[in-house]
Motif scaffolding. Structure first.
Motif, short mmCIF file in Angstrom:
data_model
loop_
_atom_site.label_atom_id
_atom_site.label_comp_id
_atom_site.label_asym_id
_atom_site.label_seq_id
_atom_site.Cartn_x
_atom_site.Cartn_y
_atom_site.Cartn_z
N ILE A 59 95.79 23.14 80.27
CA ILE A 59 97.22 22.95 80.52
C ILE A 59 97.60 23.17 81.98
CG2 ILE A 59 97.80 23.56 78.15
CD1 ILE A 59 98.81 26.26 79.16
N THR A 60 96.69 23.75 82.75
CA THR A 60 96.95 23.90 84.19
C THR A 60 96.26 22.81 85.00
OG1 THR A 60 95.11 25.49 84.34
CG2 THR A 60 97.34 26.38 84.08
N GLY A 61 95.70 21.83 84.31
CA GLY A 61 95.14 20.67 84.98
C GLY A 61 93.75 20.84 85.55
N LYS A 62 93.04 21.89 85.17
CA LYS A 62 91.71 22.14 85.74
C LYS A 62 90.59 21.53 84.90
CE LYS A 62 93.09 26.45 88.03
NZ LYS A 62 94.51 26.37 87.65
N GLY A 63 90.89 21.19 83.67
CA GLY A 63 89.87 20.58 82.82
C GLY A 63 89.04 21.61 82.08
N THR A 64 88.67 21.29 80.86
CA THR A 64 87.90 22.22 80.03
C THR A 64 86.41 22.12 80.35
OG1 THR A 64 87.67 20.59 78.25
CG2 THR A 64 89.58 22.04 78.18
N LYS A 65 85.69 23.15 79.93
CA LYS A 65 84.24 23.20 80.15
C LYS A 65 83.54 23.69 78.88
CE LYS A 65 84.57 24.46 85.07
NZ LYS A 65 84.14 25.47 86.10
N ALA A 66 82.30 23.30 78.73
CA ALA A 66 81.48 23.89 77.68
C ALA A 66 81.27 25.37 77.98
CB ALA A 66 80.13 23.17 77.60
N SER A 67 81.11 26.17 76.95
CA SER A 67 81.03 27.62 77.13
C SER A 67 79.97 28.03 78.15
CB SER A 67 80.75 28.30 75.79
OG SER A 67 81.86 28.18 74.93
N GLU A 68 78.83 27.33 78.12
CA GLU A 68 77.75 27.73 79.02
C GLU A 68 78.06 27.41 80.48
OE1 GLU A 68 76.62 23.65 77.28
OE2 GLU A 68 77.58 25.51 76.63
N ASN A 107 68.25 26.34 67.36
CA ASN A 107 68.72 25.12 66.67
C ASN A 107 69.31 24.09 67.65
OD1 ASN A 107 67.97 26.01 64.11
ND2 ASN A 107 69.96 26.99 63.75
N GLY A 108 69.13 24.35 68.94
CA GLY A 108 69.57 23.37 69.93
C GLY A 108 70.95 23.55 70.50
N ILE A 109 71.60 24.68 70.16
CA ILE A 109 72.91 24.96 70.74
C ILE A 109 72.67 25.57 72.12
CG2 ILE A 109 75.08 26.19 70.46
CD1 ILE A 109 74.58 24.08 68.34
N PRO A 110 73.22 24.97 73.20
CA PRO A 110 72.91 25.43 74.57
C PRO A 110 73.65 26.70 74.95
CG PRO A 110 74.46 23.60 74.63
CD PRO A 110 74.07 23.77 73.18
N LEU A 111 73.15 27.82 74.49
CA LEU A 111 73.78 29.10 74.79
C LEU A 111 72.86 30.03 75.56
CD1 LEU A 111 75.54 29.86 71.38
CD2 LEU A 111 76.62 29.06 73.47
N CYS A 112 71.55 29.76 75.57
CA CYS A 112 70.58 30.67 76.15
C CYS A 112 70.14 30.21 77.54
CB CYS A 112 69.34 30.77 75.25
SG CYS A 112 69.74 31.32 73.57
N ARG A 157 73.14 34.36 67.95
CA ARG A 157 73.08 33.56 69.18
C ARG A 157 71.66 33.01 69.38
NH1 ARG A 157 76.68 33.93 73.44
NH2 ARG A 157 74.93 33.88 74.89
N LEU A 158 70.67 33.83 69.13
CA LEU A 158 69.28 33.39 69.27
C LEU A 158 68.97 32.27 68.29
CD1 LEU A 158 66.50 33.72 70.55
CD2 LEU A 158 66.00 35.52 68.85
N LEU A 159 69.50 32.41 67.06
CA LEU A 159 69.29 31.36 66.05
C LEU A 159 69.96 30.06 66.50
CD1 LEU A 159 68.30 30.51 63.25
CD2 LEU A 159 70.43 31.45 62.29
N ILE A 194 79.85 32.57 65.20
CA ILE A 194 79.24 31.62 66.13
C ILE A 194 78.70 30.44 65.33
CG2 ILE A 194 76.96 32.70 66.03
CD1 ILE A 194 76.61 31.99 68.98
N SER A 195 78.79 29.23 65.92
CA SER A 195 78.19 28.05 65.31
C SER A 195 76.69 28.06 65.62
CB SER A 195 78.82 26.77 65.87
OG SER A 195 80.17 26.66 65.47
N ILE A 196 75.88 27.96 64.59
CA ILE A 196 74.44 28.12 64.80
C ILE A 196 73.67 26.81 64.74
CG2 ILE A 196 74.43 30.50 64.00
CD1 ILE A 196 73.40 29.44 61.28
N ASP A 197 74.35 25.67 64.54
CA ASP A 197 73.66 24.38 64.58
C ASP A 197 74.66 23.28 64.94
OD1 ASP A 197 75.05 23.67 62.23
OD2 ASP A 197 73.42 24.35 60.94
N THR A 198 74.14 22.09 65.13
CA THR A 198 74.99 20.97 65.55
C THR A 198 75.89 20.46 64.43
OG1 THR A 198 73.18 19.43 65.05
CG2 THR A 198 73.36 20.23 67.31
N LYS A 199 75.66 20.92 63.22
CA LYS A 199 76.50 20.52 62.08
C LYS A 199 77.74 21.41 61.95
CE LYS A 199 72.60 18.73 59.38
NZ LYS A 199 71.83 18.86 58.10
#
Length: 398
Positions: free
Chosen positions: A306-315, A393-398, A387-389, A366-371
């Motif tokens: 809302i401040t015009g900076k754009g969102t980002k993925a958590s990582e 499962n391919g979630i880019p957190l690590c 988080r490790l799980l 936490i979401s632990i897979d792409t589904k």
């Protein structure tokens, strides 16, 4: 002899006179008949003229005045919800689409499908045959609407963009109209919190209910937003959102529950997790969680959007962004719920916030897979395992 001849002559004269007399009568009758016939023609002419004048005055009493069609210039007509055939006919007559109200009513009676005429705006023509008008009002392609679907979770800015694309009304007009949510139909009672934080009565976020809308083509930005908020109010009434929250949430106001619903909408991908995520948010904000902070990236991203900076993925969020003290939606450091909703939640999220899962003593999710499968933890150690799980499962957190 003379006497006899005179007698004979008298008889012949009498016979001649007798014979002439019928002819005279016949001639008289013929003359009178001719005169009578002439007078009859004159009378019929007068009667015809007078009859036509009289018919022109009263023909609508016996035969409904109707156009032969097919019509001329375009006429935009609105059929309102709950209108009778007479009501619709009156509207059509006033706009010169039909020649008379009765013509439309009769045509509607003759068409068994006329009860299926829907409310909305229609592109018709002036001077149409009434039966043709009924047929067009039953044709879905004749309806003139601006149709737009607002998905769950959009911010007010994203919502305005969608509405602008559908209606061709500038986004700036929606932004201006949105500065007065109460004037648009939001009950002022909504802007109440029990946690010591002030609700902003100029914030329309959360009240733009996600649904598919058929908007009036003649509505301005204010009219469009009023229609959306009217639907929000209707949905809240149907869900019994306010009384349920006030009765069961132990002091939590409906506005706070609306904030929680918006967070659940942003965090959970599956409907089955809405009530569980809501419970975790309540547990962290008002339960025994040490800092009472939510620790959510979604709220940080909302502020960036809302401040015009754009969102980002958590990582990709930087430490400075996550812990920005000037960000009012910084839930990593600031306790409790954020200042307002972070989007516009749908029905599943609203239900989850008003009736969160009972006996669910968790503080992490936490979401632990792409589904979008969600895992929950009671402790930080539990959360690290999840988080490790997720990483596995391919979630880019690590």
């Amino acid at each position: 002899m003379l006497d006899d001849l005179d007698a004979v002559l008298e008889e012949e004269q009498q016979a001649t006179e007798d014979e002439a007399r019928p002819r005279a009568r016949k001639a008289g009758r013929a003359g009178r008949s001719t005169i009578a016939f002439f007078l009859s023609l004159v009378l019929l002419g007068l009667l015809a003229g007078g009859g036509w004048f009289a018919y022109s005055k009263v023909k609508g009493i016996f035969v409904a005045d109707d156009y032969s069609g097919p019509g001329g210039a375009e006429a935009i007509v609105e059929v309102k919800s709950g209108q009778s055939a007479t009501d619709i006919g009156t509207t059509l007559y006033n706009q010169k689409v039909v020649a008379s109200v009765d013509a439309f009513v009769d045509a509607a009676k003759d068409n068994t499908r006329s009860k299926n005429i829907q409310a909305g705006w229609y592109r018709l023509k002036v001077e149409m045959k009434a039966a043709d008008v009924v047929s067009l009002l039953l044709d879905p392609n004749a309806r003139w609407v601006n149709k737009v679907t607002l998905p769950e979770g959009l911010s007010y800015q994203q919502t305005f963009q969608k509405l602008s694309e559908a209606t061709k009304i500038p986004v700036a007009d929606f932004e201006k109209a949105a500065k007065d949510p109460v004037g648009l139909g939001v009950d002022p009672a909504w802007f109440t919190r029990s946690d010591g934080k002030k609700a902003d009565q100029t914030d329309i976020e959360g009240f733009l209910y996600p649904a598919t809308y058929e908007l009036s083509p003649k509505a301005d930005a204010t009219g469009v937003l009023k229609a959306v908020i009217a639907n929000f109010t209707a949905e809240m009434d149907q869900l019994e959102f306010l009384p349920t929250v006030q009765r069961t949430r132990g002091g939590i106001t409906p506005y706070q529950a609306l904030i929680v619903a918006s967070i659940a909408q942003a965090e959970a991908l599956k409907d089955e997790d809405m009530a569980k995520v809501s419970r975790v948010v309540y547990n962290r904000a008002y339960g025994d969680f040490p800092c009472h902070c939510l620790g959510l990236d979604s709220t940080v991203n909302y502020w960036l959007r809302i401040t015009g900076k754009g969102t980002k993925a958590s990582e990709h969020l930087t430490n400075a962004e996550l812990h920005n003290p000037k960000n009012p939606y910084n839930t990593h450091d600031k306790p409790g719920l954020p200042p307002g909703p972070i989007g516009n939640p749908g029905k599943a999220a609203l239900k989850g916030a008003m009736s969160p899962t009972n006996n669910f003593p968790y503080f992490f999710f936490i979401s632990i897979d792409t589904k979008g499968t969600m895992a929950y933890g009671k402790t930080a150690a539990d959360h690290d395992k999840n988080r490790l799980l997720a990483c596995q499962n391919g979630i880019p957190l690590c």
